[in-house]
Design an enzyme around this catalytic site. Sequence first.
Site, mmCIF file in Angstrom:
data_model
loop_
_atom_site.group_PDB
_atom_site.id
_atom_site.type_symbol
_atom_site.label_atom_id
_atom_site.label_comp_id
_atom_site.label_asym_id
_atom_site.label_seq_id
_atom_site.Cartn_x
_atom_site.Cartn_y
_atom_site.Cartn_z
ATOM 1 N NE ARG A 60 -28.198 -34.679 -14.396
ATOM 2 C CZ ARG A 60 -29.552 -34.715 -14.334
ATOM 3 N NH1 ARG A 60 -30.247 -33.600 -14.310
ATOM 4 N NH2 ARG A 60 -30.183 -35.863 -14.287
ATOM 5 C CE1 TYR A 113 -6.890 -23.874 -25.406
ATOM 6 C CE2 TYR A 113 -9.231 -24.145 -25.003
ATOM 7 C CZ TYR A 113 -7.974 -24.684 -25.125
ATOM 8 O OH TYR A 113 -7.785 -26.034 -24.961
ATOM 9 C CG ASP A 186 -12.191 -17.059 -21.231
ATOM 10 O OD1 ASP A 186 -11.621 -17.005 -20.129
ATOM 11 O OD2 ASP A 186 -12.162 -18.063 -21.954
#
Length: 396
Positions: A60, A113, A186
């Site tokens: 992780r 989005y 983005d």
Amino acid sequence: MDERKGIFLTMKFETSAIHVGEDPNFKEGGAGDAVIPIHLSSTFGRKNVDVPTGGYEYSRTKNPTRFALEKKLASLENAQYALAFASGMAAESTLLISLLKSGDHIIAFDDLYGGTKRLFNRVFHERMNILLSYIDVRNLKEIENSITKETKMIWLETPSNPLLKICDIAAIAEIGRKHNILVVVDNTFMSPYFQNPLNLGADIVVHSTTKYLNGHSDCVGGGIMVNDKELFNKIRFAQNAVGAILSPFDSYLVLRGIKTLAVRMKRHEENALKISEYLLKHKNVSKVIYPGLKSHPEYKLAEKQMSGFGGMISFEINSDLNGAKQFVERLKYFLIAESLGGVESLIEIPAMMTHASILKKDRELIGLKDNLIRVSVGIEHIDDLLEDLEQAFSTF
Ligand code: P1T
């Protein structure tokens, strides 16, 4: 030198997309891999307790395959650092968790989005008291007027999803610098091949790697790129603490997809330009939105800040929602599906699909109509795509 730094910054885009992160490992016992292996180990042993022997301790925290992808992602955006996540939404969530606290304010583009708006509104606003102003960031005065002393972030998508509105990254970055506000872009729609927001002064780039970066519609993932070490450390801390990391296998898929990004983007654009010109002349189409058309309101800005116009087109069919549905259902090659950026052409109706989570009245406020159709133009042969559109229109 920090090991996450892009070490091949002098290479051209196509070369670094292929070579960065792919260490053949000529060390003793190494196989000389041409392609980075998929490291499935969840944990990594050490010879003594004090230091992890190979630099890895738990997957992780850091995994060799994901780390290779992070190096490649950084090099594509000319960034010092990159981090890979389980989805675009996981990247966005981790970013907000790492940098904001209750009472902070985000100024966001009003066309985003639908899933990003849902995350902002339903999770970060409703449950964590993050304040939000959705505005038309093409209007710089409106940005200045919306800034409060709580404003910590300006969130942009350019071109936006699905209306392909384009805002001025450099000018907004300047406002951000003046007021000490982070500017996030983005960059999913353009991919790093056509636009590099960090070069234009943005602080943070976000990607849904699900789209053009992976490019084959077979993996969901996300990425964040930054230059500032302090920012990187905060986001990396949250990446490990929250744990929304990209798996080794998915990291491999994105590494593989990126190698052909440049050739794919050129073909996406070539096909999109031809299709947008075809749609522009069609009697059953009332409006075509494509950044590469001179009729696009921000065409000049697009030419300045992007090195290409991308593969996304939105258009309004000369009909209502039912007409739009009938049209898309007649197509043979364009798959009716959410998502974008894969080699195959996809088509969707935002009001019913990707942006259905936004209230109809809010959609109308930003100009997102029910008869809007969004196309992710694939890299099939253009003649087949045009023929398919023609047959679907001809029965209209
Ligand atoms: O789907 P995911 O990888 O979690 O990425 C979310 C996301 C973030 N940013 C932009 C600009 C996006 O377009 C998306 C996902 N978009 C779609 C699934 C879509 O069809 O528009």
